[in-house]
Design a protein around this motif. Structure first.
Motif, PDB file in Angstrom:
ATOM      1  N   TYR A  71      46.665  32.863  42.524  1.00  0.00           N
ATOM      2  CA  TYR A  71      45.716  33.964  42.508  1.00  0.00           C
ATOM      3  C   TYR A  71      44.975  34.067  43.838  1.00  0.00           C
ATOM      4  O   TYR A  71      44.991  33.146  44.664  1.00  0.00           O
ATOM      5  CB  TYR A  71      44.724  33.777  41.356  1.00  0.00           C
ATOM      6  CG  TYR A  71      45.392  33.793  40.005  1.00  0.00           C
ATOM      7  CD1 TYR A  71      45.985  34.951  39.512  1.00  0.00           C
ATOM      8  CD2 TYR A  71      45.448  32.646  39.219  1.00  0.00           C
ATOM      9  CE1 TYR A  71      46.610  34.970  38.275  1.00  0.00           C
ATOM     10  CE2 TYR A  71      46.074  32.654  37.979  1.00  0.00           C
ATOM     11  CZ  TYR A  71      46.660  33.817  37.513  1.00  0.00           C
ATOM     12  OH  TYR A  71      47.280  33.830  36.292  1.00  0.00           O
ATOM     13  N   ALA A  72      44.294  35.186  44.011  1.00  0.00           N
ATOM     14  CA  ALA A  72      43.604  35.440  45.275  1.00  0.00           C
ATOM     15  C   ALA A  72      42.476  34.448  45.511  1.00  0.00           C
ATOM     16  O   ALA A  72      42.220  34.033  46.645  1.00  0.00           O
ATOM     17  CB  ALA A  72      43.060  36.867  45.292  1.00  0.00           C
ATOM     18  N   GLY A  73      41.797  34.040  44.441  1.00  0.00           N
ATOM     19  CA  GLY A  73      40.696  33.095  44.599  1.00  0.00           C
ATOM     20  C   GLY A  73      39.343  33.758  44.377  1.00  0.00           C
ATOM     21  O   GLY A  73      39.214  34.739  43.648  1.00  0.00           O
ATOM     22  N   GLU A  74      38.333  33.229  45.030  1.00  0.00           N
ATOM     23  CA  GLU A  74      36.957  33.625  44.745  1.00  0.00           C
ATOM     24  C   GLU A  74      36.424  34.701  45.697  1.00  0.00           C
ATOM     25  O   GLU A  74      36.760  34.731  46.878  1.00  0.00           O
ATOM     26  CB  GLU A  74      36.042  32.406  44.799  1.00  0.00           C
ATOM     27  CG  GLU A  74      36.300  31.408  43.695  1.00  0.00           C
ATOM     28  CD  GLU A  74      35.310  30.271  43.667  1.00  0.00           C
ATOM     29  OE1 GLU A  74      35.295  29.537  42.664  1.00  0.00           O
ATOM     30  OE2 GLU A  74      34.547  30.101  44.645  1.00  0.00           O
ATOM     31  N   PHE A  75      35.543  35.527  45.119  1.00  0.00           N
ATOM     32  CA  PHE A  75      34.815  36.544  45.870  1.00  0.00           C
ATOM     33  C   PHE A  75      33.328  36.385  45.551  1.00  0.00           C
ATOM     34  O   PHE A  75      32.961  36.208  44.377  1.00  0.00           O
ATOM     35  CB  PHE A  75      35.254  37.950  45.467  1.00  0.00           C
ATOM     36  CG  PHE A  75      36.686  38.274  45.772  1.00  0.00           C
ATOM     37  CD1 PHE A  75      37.024  39.053  46.876  1.00  0.00           C
ATOM     38  CD2 PHE A  75      37.718  37.812  44.957  1.00  0.00           C
ATOM     39  CE1 PHE A  75      38.353  39.367  47.153  1.00  0.00           C
ATOM     40  CE2 PHE A  75      39.042  38.112  45.215  1.00  0.00           C
ATOM     41  CZ  PHE A  75      39.361  38.890  46.329  1.00  0.00           C
ATOM     42  N   ASP A  76      32.494  36.444  46.561  1.00  0.00           N
ATOM     43  CA  ASP A  76      31.039  36.366  46.371  1.00  0.00           C
ATOM     44  C   ASP A  76      30.378  37.619  46.904  1.00  0.00           C
ATOM     45  O   ASP A  76      30.774  38.153  47.956  1.00  0.00           O
ATOM     46  CB  ASP A  76      30.443  35.161  47.116  1.00  0.00           C
ATOM     47  CG  ASP A  76      30.826  33.839  46.490  1.00  0.00           C
ATOM     48  OD1 ASP A  76      31.096  33.825  45.272  1.00  0.00           O
ATOM     49  OD2 ASP A  76      30.859  32.827  47.206  1.00  0.00           O
TER      50      ASP A  76
END
Length: 334
Positions: free
Chosen positions: A308-313
């Motif tokens: 998956y793309a991972g984290e966004f903040d």
């Protein structure tokens, strides 16, 4: 927001995930659930997300987390923006300093990534393994419109042999509920000591089973009354997810974990699921890492690695961002 309507959309959406369900909100004690839904021109929901709120009273702020959100076509920038605009209202309500999300979009889905970045999210695609809140790499098995025989025949030969060996040796595998939770917890503690990780409390697992109303199940293997291995499986949005697992240090030669996985995969097929998700395989690409054995075991069932793309903040209040993050880490709230 009508929770029943929200849940009906989420569980029937191809973008749905158990961590976006109202049932998951019941599991996450200490977090306040907020629900967002947006509608098309006909008034029907075409996107939603669960936002979990963790208050930090001493700083008069809060952290927002949309686990595996948003539940929509993330190529549709208009819908993504409409969801985010509703989240900003939640942020105002709780004086939130940040929003974190880790959507179920592929790492090569540059359109979806751009749609979030264009809204002001900071993308953390560089994070690997335990640096992420949820595992970035899962192992998944496509079972849509396939029979049990077809799926079994596609396992690697050694895995098929080990499943049959477990059955020949008299290992039994069954689904159960809270009645087997004590045995499951003993094995979970043993596994935690062996593999060096902290385990969840018995209350957490009990809440999990109760919250999902029969769609979360314990799977237990036994030999002559002795519990050999256990797992917690949740069936949601046509995906069966193997969320937690544990096993005894003894009796490994009877291959209980192979039979347990096959039992859960059969259940997923018979329930009409499109995917069996083995869940996390952190550091699967590093043969020297202590977790490589997790990947080695799962890959014998002949699925595929899903990255998956991972984290966004998104930061709402720069002034308190670093202080609040430190407070969250110190209190182990994340």
């Amino acid at each position: 927001m009508d929770i029943k309507e929200y849940e009906e959309f989420c569980k029937n959406s191809k973008y749905g995930n158990f961590m976006q369900s109202a049932d998951w909100a019941k599991v996450k004690k200490g977090w306040i659930p907020e629900y967002v839904a947006v509608r098309d021109e006909n008034g029907k929901i075409n996107g939603c997300t669960l936002v979990l709120v963790k208050k930090i009273p001493i700083l008069n702020t809060a952290m927002l987390y949309a686990p595996r959100g948003f539940v929509c076509d993330t190529h549709d920038s208009k819908t993504v923006r409409k969801i985010f605009e509703q989240i900003k209202l939640i942020a105002e309500k709780y004086h939130a300093y940040t929003l974190k999300t880790d959507p179920l979009i592929d790492e090569t889905d540059f359109i979806s990534i751009k749609n979030l970045v264009d809204l002001g999210f900071v993308y953390h695609g560089e994070k690997r393994g335990y640096d992420n809140t949820q595992c970035k790499e899962n192992y998944v098995l496509d079972i849509k419109d396939k029979s049990c025989d077809e799926v079994f025949a596609n396992f690697k030969s050694k895995w098929r042999y080990n499943i049959r060996l477990a059955m020949r040796k008299g290992v039994e595998c069954k689904f159960c509920g809270e009645d087997e939770l004590d045995d499951f917890m003993e094995l979970m503690k043993e596994t935690g000591r062996r593999d060096g990780f902290e385990i969840r409390s018995e209350e957490y697992f009990r809440n999990f089973l109760q919250a999902f109303h029969g769609n979360a199940k314990l799977c237990i293997t036994k030999l002559d009354g002795k519990v050999l291995s256990g797992a917690l499986l949740v069936n949601y949005a046509n995906v069966a997810s193997y969320v937690y697992g544990c096993s005894s240090n003894e009796y490994r030669k009877y291959m209980p974990n192979y039979l347990m996985q096959w039992t859960m995969i059969k259940y997923a097929i018979e329930s009409g699921c499109r995917t069996y998700d083995f869940c996390g395989i952190p550091y699967w690409y590093d043969e020297t890492h202590k977790n490589y054995g997790v990947y080695r075991f799962k890959q014998g069932f002949n699925g595929k690695v899903k990255t998956y793309a991972g984290e966004f903040d998104y930061v709402f209040r720069n002034g308190v961002n670093h202080i609040a993050d430190l407070a969250m880490k110190l209190k182990k709230l994340v």
